[in-house]
Design a protein around this motif. Structure first.
Motif, PDB file in Angstrom:
ATOM      1  N   MET A  55      40.625 -36.485  29.710  1.00  0.00           N
ATOM      2  CA  MET A  55      41.564 -37.587  29.909  1.00  0.00           C
ATOM      3  C   MET A  55      42.704 -37.065  30.794  1.00  0.00           C
ATOM      4  N   ARG A  56      43.023 -37.847  31.803  1.00  0.00           N
ATOM      5  CA  ARG A  56      44.121 -37.490  32.714  1.00  0.00           C
ATOM      6  C   ARG A  56      45.146 -38.610  32.762  1.00  0.00           C
ATOM      7  N   ALA A  57      46.393 -38.226  32.945  1.00  0.00           N
ATOM      8  CA  ALA A  57      47.472 -39.189  33.172  1.00  0.00           C
ATOM      9  C   ALA A  57      47.752 -39.230  34.668  1.00  0.00           C
ATOM     10  N   GLU A  58      48.011 -40.413  35.154  1.00  0.00           N
ATOM     11  CA  GLU A  58      48.297 -40.597  36.569  1.00  0.00           C
ATOM     12  C   GLU A  58      49.468 -39.715  36.989  1.00  0.00           C
ATOM     13  N   GLY A  59      49.271 -38.947  38.053  1.00  0.00           N
ATOM     14  CA  GLY A  59      50.332 -38.110  38.594  1.00  0.00           C
ATOM     15  C   GLY A  59      50.491 -36.755  37.925  1.00  0.00           C
ATOM     16  N   GLU A  60      49.739 -36.482  36.868  1.00  0.00           N
ATOM     17  CA  GLU A  60      49.829 -35.188  36.171  1.00  0.00           C
ATOM     18  C   GLU A  60      48.756 -34.243  36.707  1.00  0.00           C
ATOM     19  N   SER A  61      49.116 -32.983  36.903  1.00  0.00           N
ATOM     20  CA  SER A  61      48.135 -32.017  37.409  1.00  0.00           C
ATOM     21  C   SER A  61      47.214 -31.503  36.296  1.00  0.00           C
ATOM     22  N   ARG A  62      47.734 -31.422  35.080  1.00  0.00           N
ATOM     23  CA  ARG A  62      46.914 -30.945  33.963  1.00  0.00           C
ATOM     24  C   ARG A  62      46.368 -32.128  33.172  1.00  0.00           C
ATOM     25  N   PRO A  63      45.190 -31.969  32.588  1.00  0.00           N
ATOM     26  CA  PRO A  63      44.673 -33.045  31.744  1.00  0.00           C
ATOM     27  C   PRO A  63      45.541 -33.229  30.506  1.00  0.00           C
TER      28      PRO A  63
ATOM     29  N   TYR B 174      30.479 -39.485  15.441  1.00  0.00           N
ATOM     30  CA  TYR B 174      30.024 -38.492  14.469  1.00  0.00           C
ATOM     31  C   TYR B 174      31.021 -37.349  14.280  1.00  0.00           C
ATOM     32  N   GLY B 175      31.840 -37.072  15.302  1.00  0.00           N
ATOM     33  CA  GLY B 175      32.825 -35.997  15.165  1.00  0.00           C
ATOM     34  C   GLY B 175      33.246 -35.443  16.500  1.00  0.00           C
ATOM     35  N   LEU B 176      33.858 -34.274  16.422  1.00  0.00           N
ATOM     36  CA  LEU B 176      34.370 -33.594  17.612  1.00  0.00           C
ATOM     37  C   LEU B 176      34.063 -32.104  17.503  1.00  0.00           C
ATOM     38  N   ASP B 177      33.612 -31.525  18.610  1.00  0.00           N
ATOM     39  CA  ASP B 177      33.391 -30.080  18.621  1.00  0.00           C
ATOM     40  C   ASP B 177      34.640 -29.324  19.046  1.00  0.00           C
ATOM     41  N   ARG B 178      35.455 -29.925  19.902  1.00  0.00           N
ATOM     42  CA  ARG B 178      36.637 -29.229  20.414  1.00  0.00           C
ATOM     43  C   ARG B 178      37.616 -30.281  20.946  1.00  0.00           C
ATOM     44  N   VAL B 179      38.894 -30.024  20.711  1.00  0.00           N
ATOM     45  CA  VAL B 179      39.935 -30.917  21.229  1.00  0.00           C
ATOM     46  C   VAL B 179      41.144 -30.075  21.614  1.00  0.00           C
ATOM     47  N   ARG B 180      41.683 -30.361  22.783  1.00  0.00           N
ATOM     48  CA  ARG B 180      42.925 -29.737  23.222  1.00  0.00           C
ATOM     49  C   ARG B 180      43.767 -30.794  23.929  1.00  0.00           C
ATOM     50  N   PHE B 181      45.103 -30.608  23.873  1.00  0.00           N
ATOM     51  CA  PHE B 181      46.048 -31.509  24.536  1.00  0.00           C
ATOM     52  C   PHE B 181      46.909 -30.680  25.493  1.00  0.00           C
ATOM     53  N   PRO B 182      46.391 -30.341  26.684  1.00  0.00           N
ATOM     54  CA  PRO B 182      47.109 -29.457  27.603  1.00  0.00           C
ATOM     55  C   PRO B 182      48.431 -30.003  28.142  1.00  0.00           C
TER      56      PRO B 182
END
Length: 150
Positions: free
Chosen positions: A130-138, A89-97
């Protein structure tokens, strides 16, 4: 295996951590295919030579590619039974840290923030990380809004 619940019982999951999906590799082939599908061929995503001298030392996935992976990874966490239609249906918030570097493995952790009754079904607001393997930030923090109709 995803957790399975009937549509009538999904509201009981509000606030509960649903755990995390399996790992999914975001390789250059997937990044290139996304670039072709969207027409976004920015060098940081597709030019493996130029990107070596860029800010991340190689190519990175498009933010919207990372975001799009929430849906298949979400299906590993929760299956709602007695549903005829599922709607993004949609997204309320999105960030790519943090970026998703080519070749990285990512996985989704999620919980249901809210369940709202709608005609013919329910609307879920999901807290997704969502996290990447070995990364401290999402690599992606989002609040997808999903509708499930009976």
């Amino acid at each position: 295996m995803p957790r399975t619940v009937p549509l009538a019982e999904v509201a009981a999951l509000v606030g509960e951590d649903l755990g995390h999906s399996g790992w999914l590799t975001v390789d250059q082939r997937r990044i290139d295919a996304f670039a072709d599908a969207t027409g976004d061929h920015q060098w940081i995503h597709v030019d493996t030579i130029a990107a070596q001298d860029g800010p991340y030392g190689g190519t990175i996935a498009h933010g919207h590619l990372t975001l799009s992976l929430i849906i298949p990874l979400w299906s590993e966490l929760l299956e709602i039974q007695h549903v005829t239609t599922k709607i993004n249906y949609g997204l309320d918030r999105v960030r790519f840290p943090a970026p998703v570097r080519s070749g990285s493995r990512v996985r989704l952790q999620a919980s249901i923030a809210e369940v709202i009754g709608i005609p013919g079904g329910v609307q879920l607001v999901v807290d997704a990380t969502m996290r990447a393997e070995g990364e401290s930030r999402p690599v992606c923090v989002a609040r997808p809004v999903l509708r499930y109709l009976a």
